[in-house]
Design a protein around this motif. Structure first.
Motif, PDB file in Angstrom:
ATOM      1  N   TYR A   7      -5.659  -8.660  -1.986  1.00 38.83           N
ATOM      2  CA  TYR A   7      -6.906  -8.877  -2.208  1.00 38.83           C
ATOM      3  C   TYR A   7      -6.895  -9.904  -3.586  1.00 38.83           C
ATOM      4  O   TYR A   7      -7.894 -10.100  -4.175  1.00 38.83           O
ATOM      5  CB  TYR A   7      -7.926  -7.630  -2.547  1.00 38.83           C
ATOM      6  N   ALA A  46      -2.081 -12.535  -4.322  1.00 40.82           N
ATOM      7  CA  ALA A  46      -0.548 -12.318  -4.751  1.00 40.82           C
ATOM      8  C   ALA A  46       0.515 -13.033  -3.753  1.00 40.82           C
ATOM      9  O   ALA A  46       1.526 -13.145  -4.325  1.00 40.82           O
ATOM     10  CB  ALA A  46      -0.201 -10.878  -4.847  1.00 40.82           C
ATOM     11  N   GLN A  89       1.832  -5.747   6.382  1.00 40.79           N
ATOM     12  CA  GLN A  89       3.180  -5.118   6.697  1.00 40.79           C
ATOM     13  C   GLN A  89       3.661  -4.161   5.743  1.00 40.79           C
ATOM     14  O   GLN A  89       3.201  -4.181   4.427  1.00 40.79           O
ATOM     15  CB  GLN A  89       3.982  -6.311   6.411  1.00 40.79           C
ATOM     16  N   GLY A 146      -5.634   3.492   0.070  1.00 41.19           N
ATOM     17  CA  GLY A 146      -5.898   3.814   1.485  1.00 41.19           C
ATOM     18  C   GLY A 146      -6.839   5.137   2.000  1.00 41.19           C
ATOM     19  O   GLY A 146      -7.386   5.626   0.606  1.00 41.19           O
TER      20      GLY A 146
HETATM   21  P1  FAD Z   1       0.367  -9.606   1.162  1.00 41.89           P
HETATM   22  O1  FAD Z   1      -1.126  -9.253   1.045  1.00 41.89           O
HETATM   23  O2  FAD Z   1       1.041 -10.418   2.057  1.00 41.89           O
HETATM   24  O3  FAD Z   1       1.461  -9.414  -0.206  1.00 41.89           O
HETATM   25  C1  FAD Z   1       0.794  -8.397  -1.102  1.00 41.89           C
HETATM   26  C2  FAD Z   1       1.867  -8.719  -2.197  1.00 41.89           C
HETATM   27  O4  FAD Z   1       3.079  -8.025  -1.839  1.00 41.89           O
HETATM   28  C3  FAD Z   1       2.099  -9.950  -2.843  1.00 41.89           C
HETATM   29  O5  FAD Z   1       2.701  -9.831  -4.171  1.00 41.89           O
HETATM   30  C4  FAD Z   1       3.555 -10.239  -2.096  1.00 41.89           C
HETATM   31  O6  FAD Z   1       4.202 -11.276  -2.712  1.00 41.89           O
HETATM   32  C5  FAD Z   1       4.047  -9.114  -2.048  1.00 41.89           C
HETATM   33  N1  FAD Z   1       5.292  -8.752  -0.945  1.00 41.89           N
HETATM   34  C6  FAD Z   1       4.634  -8.619   0.521  1.00 41.89           C
HETATM   35  N2  FAD Z   1       6.075  -8.416   0.976  1.00 41.89           N
HETATM   36  C7  FAD Z   1       6.928  -8.181   0.363  1.00 41.89           C
HETATM   37  C8  FAD Z   1       8.100  -7.785   0.275  1.00 41.89           C
HETATM   38  N3  FAD Z   1       8.759  -7.584   1.685  1.00 41.89           N
HETATM   39  N4  FAD Z   1       9.025  -7.731  -0.832  1.00 41.89           N
HETATM   40  C9  FAD Z   1       8.465  -7.988  -2.047  1.00 41.89           C
HETATM   41  N5  FAD Z   1       6.982  -8.302  -2.154  1.00 41.89           N
HETATM   42  C10 FAD Z   1       6.497  -8.356  -1.209  1.00 41.89           C
HETATM   43  N6  FAD Z   1      -5.479  -2.008  -0.065  1.00 41.89           N
HETATM   44  C11 FAD Z   1      -5.635  -0.727  -0.372  1.00 41.89           C
HETATM   45  O7  FAD Z   1      -4.767  -0.494  -1.493  1.00 41.89           O
HETATM   46  N7  FAD Z   1      -6.368   0.292  -0.035  1.00 41.89           N
HETATM   47  C12 FAD Z   1      -7.197  -0.068   1.001  1.00 41.89           C
HETATM   48  O8  FAD Z   1      -8.046   0.980   1.614  1.00 41.89           O
HETATM   49  C13 FAD Z   1      -7.346  -1.296   1.525  1.00 41.89           C
HETATM   50  N8  FAD Z   1      -8.097  -1.710   2.584  1.00 41.89           N
HETATM   51  C14 FAD Z   1      -8.245  -2.936   2.944  1.00 41.89           C
HETATM   52  C15 FAD Z   1      -8.958  -3.304   4.278  1.00 41.89           C
HETATM   53  C16 FAD Z   1      -8.940  -4.504   4.666  1.00 41.89           C
HETATM   54  C17 FAD Z   1      -9.870  -4.771   5.932  1.00 41.89           C
HETATM   55  C18 FAD Z   1      -8.289  -5.546   3.838  1.00 41.89           C
HETATM   56  C19 FAD Z   1      -8.250  -7.057   4.679  1.00 41.89           C
HETATM   57  C20 FAD Z   1      -7.295  -5.212   3.096  1.00 41.89           C
HETATM   58  C21 FAD Z   1      -7.301  -3.942   2.583  1.00 41.89           C
HETATM   59  N9  FAD Z   1      -6.472  -3.584   1.278  1.00 41.89           N
HETATM   60  C22 FAD Z   1      -6.448  -2.497   1.044  1.00 41.89           C
HETATM   61  C23 FAD Z   1      -5.536  -4.373   0.883  1.00 41.89           C
HETATM   62  C24 FAD Z   1      -4.363  -5.041   1.728  1.00 41.89           C
HETATM   63  O9  FAD Z   1      -4.435  -4.574   2.969  1.00 41.89           O
HETATM   64  C25 FAD Z   1      -3.101  -4.082   1.129  1.00 41.89           C
HETATM   65  O10 FAD Z   1      -2.965  -4.450  -0.545  1.00 41.89           O
HETATM   66  C26 FAD Z   1      -1.864  -4.190   1.752  1.00 41.89           C
HETATM   67  O11 FAD Z   1      -0.815  -3.410   0.988  1.00 41.89           O
HETATM   68  C27 FAD Z   1      -1.219  -5.715   1.749  1.00 41.89           C
HETATM   69  O12 FAD Z   1      -0.033  -5.724   2.367  1.00 41.89           O
HETATM   70  P2  FAD Z   1       0.230  -7.392   3.229  1.00 41.89           P
HETATM   71  O13 FAD Z   1       1.333  -6.931   3.923  1.00 41.89           O
HETATM   72  O14 FAD Z   1      -0.941  -7.878   3.729  1.00 41.89           O
HETATM   73  O15 FAD Z   1       0.767  -7.932   1.737  1.00 41.89           O
END
Ligand code: FAD
Ligand code: MLT
Ligand code: ZN
Length: 477
Positions: free
Chosen positions: A79, A82, A145, A156
């Motif tokens: 969100y 990042a 991921q 979460g």
């Molecule tokens: P990305 O968005 O792709 O990246 C997030 C950050 O991690 C970035 O800084 C990226 O550079 C870094 N990153 C990614 N992979 C790596 C890696 N392998 N090594 C080092 N850095 C890395 N979040 C919550 O905390 N709680 C919730 O309840 C929640 N509910 C959600 C519900 C919905 C419908 C949505 C859309 C989002 C929600 N989120 C929630 C936010 C989000 O899903 C989380 O922050 C999630 O952990 C992000 O994972 P991602 O793989 O999409 O990471």
């Protein structure tokens, strides 16, 4: 020198790794150039798709030598933008989507080793296939991921009982900015050998290195559950109900989520298939769940009795208990779809705040009153993980109203100040990314910022890891 010519950074990446690993197709680059909310659009130099840790290591070593900024991107569901590159066209987006193997699941150790590119739902599934439970659960679990979850220290729906992501991690494998690999994929629960380096990388949002794999904690499978949607008159009543349930059911309670009436209206408007089970409307609802490893535990009776007692005490107006798994999932659908319903409503302003639980109700009251007086055109959609003291104190613009965005900074300042005055946090679970860098600089104590800059300088002296995220550029705050 021609872009893409023999000595450009892109040419050197291509010469070293080839088109198998370095993707330059414009459509592919476009798909990783924008954040989840479509608010921040960058311009990637290229997209790197390494196949193993050794390749990530070689990539970072080259990027470090050439001073190429590297932006790790997981499922891109975060969100705070990042995982979005800047607009300079010089930053490499790095995706571990090919590194999605479950390396090992050890039922007896209660641990599993997964690669960072695994989708969270696949990690949960692999655990459940051996009769174990990986408790991290969030609305985006079908696309985020585990590497992204670790790097944001995601919260979460089960934090109340199992903690944040960092509480579920036994070990990590990380590639540092200069290409060195630090690997400690231990299943050990006790290991006091010096500084615990795991915690530097958990929640670092890709600014200190790339997480390539993790050793995760598993729990006994949860075989029994009781799930209720409860109508409450006020947030204060919800907080009292939480205290009673925790007192009587202890750690059986794993979720306690607040949903306001306005969110139910948004769900009915935008996702009409989400069935609303209570006949009468109420100002607030709580979705609460208790689970147990023991299938014969009479959880529905226990939860039902506590809710009955809470009705008698005037804390609860009405309630429905899921009678089967289908009804349970329907209740969860309501909660998990709140962000999607709010997204479909249009422009929004989000605040992911946490407070001491005892001050939640007072905060909601004071902040809502301020909004009513100063931003009457906005619709407050305040929901979230009340059991963890975490509110998504979000605003939606009325249809057709474009004024919310222009007042965003002013509103955010007031809300975050109200949170800070009560000992809360302006970022409970979504992190800092690029959207809250100024907030961190404002609210974090100077000594904390100095330590953070020091760690950043130690691990990434050339500043190639996710530049512009979390900390302001430069060494001093
Ligand atoms: P990305 O968005 O792709 O990246 C997030 C950050 O991690 C970035 O800084 C990226 O550079 C870094 N990153 C990614 N992979 C790596 C890696 N392998 N090594 C080092 N850095 C890395 N979040 C919550 O905390 N709680 C919730 O309840 C929640 N509910 C959600 C519900 C919905 C419908 C949505 C859309 C989002 C929600 N989120 C929630 C936010 C989000 O899903 C989380 O922050 C999630 O952990 C992000 O994972 P991602 O793989 O999409 O990471
Ligand atoms: C949630 O709890 O649903 C998310 O963290 C907040 C959101 O998606 O807005
Ligand atoms: Zn949340």
């Amino acid at each position: 020198m021609m872009p893409g010519g023999a000595s450009t950074p892109l040419a050197q990446l291509l010469a070293s790794f080839g088109r198998e690993v370095i993707e330059t197709d414009p459509a592919m680059l476009d798909s990783v150039a924008v954040d989840h909310h479509l608010r921040h659009r960058g311009k990637p130099l290229a997209l790197a798709l390494p196949r193993d840790t050794a390749e990530v290591s070689r990539l970072l070593a080259l990027c470090n030598t050439l001073r190429i900024g590297v932006v790790p991107q997981g499922g891109n569901t975060g969100y705070c933008a990042a995982a979005t590159p800047d607009a300079s066209g010089t930053q490499l987006v790095l995706s571990l989507r090919r590194m999605n193997a479950i390396r090992r699941v050890d039922r007896d150790d209660g641990a599993m080793i997964v690669e960072a590119g695994c989708i969270l739902a696949e990690v949960q599934k692999a655990a459940s296939e051996v009769g174990r439970f990986f408790p991290l659960s969030l609305g985006a679990e079908g696309s985020c991921q585990i590497g992204g979850n670790l790097s944001t220290n995601a919260g979460g729906l089960n934090v109340l009982r199992y903690g944040m992501t960092r509480d579920l991690v036994l070990g990590l494998e990380v590639v540092l900015a200069d290409g060195r690999v630090w690997s400690n994929l231990s299943p050990l629960r006790k290991d006091n050998t010096g500084y615990d380096l795991r915690h530097l990388f958990l929640g670092a949002e890709g600014t200190l290195g790339v997480i390539t794999a993790a050793s995760l904690k598993l729990f006994p499978a949860q075989r029994g559950s009781a799930t209720a949607l409860v109508a409450v008159p006020t947030p204060a009543a919800a907080v009292q109900l939480l205290a009673r349930l925790r007192e009587r059911l202890g750690d059986l309670v794993n979720s306690f989520e607040l949903i306001p009436q306005v969110a139910m209206q948004l769900l009915a408007k935008h996702l009409p298939s989400a069935r609303q089970p209570l006949a009468a409307t109420a100002p607030w609802y709580v979705l609460c769940e208790a689970t147990s490893a023991d299938a014969s535990d009479p959880l529905a009776d226990k939860l039902g009795a506590e809710i009955e007692a809470a009705i008698e005490a005037g804390l609860v107006d009405d309630a429905v208990l899921a009678q089967n798994e289908r009804e349970r999932l329907e209740l969860w659908q309501l909660r998990e779809n709140v962000p999607e319903a709010q997204r479909r409503e249009g422009a929004s302003l989000k605040h992911d705040v946490s407070l001491p639980i005892g001050r939640l109700a007072e905060f909601i009251d004071i902040a809502s009153r301020w909004l009513g007086e100063h931003v009457p055109e906005a619709v407050l959609v305040c929901y979230g993980h009340v059991g963890d003291g975490n509110l998504h104190f979000n605003l939606s613009a009325q249809p057709g109203d474009t004024s919310l965005a222009s007042r965003g900074a002013e509103i955010r300042r007031v809300i975050h100040d109200l949170v800070a005055e009560r000992g809360g946090s302006f970022s409970a679970e979504h992190g800092i990314g690029q959207t809250k860098v100024d907030e961190l600089a404002r609210y974090a104590p100077a000594v904390e910022l100095e330590i953070m800059h020091g760690i950043k300088h130690l691990l990434d002296p050339n500043g190639i890891m996710n530049p512009g995220k979390v900390l302001r550029a430069g060494r001093t705050p």
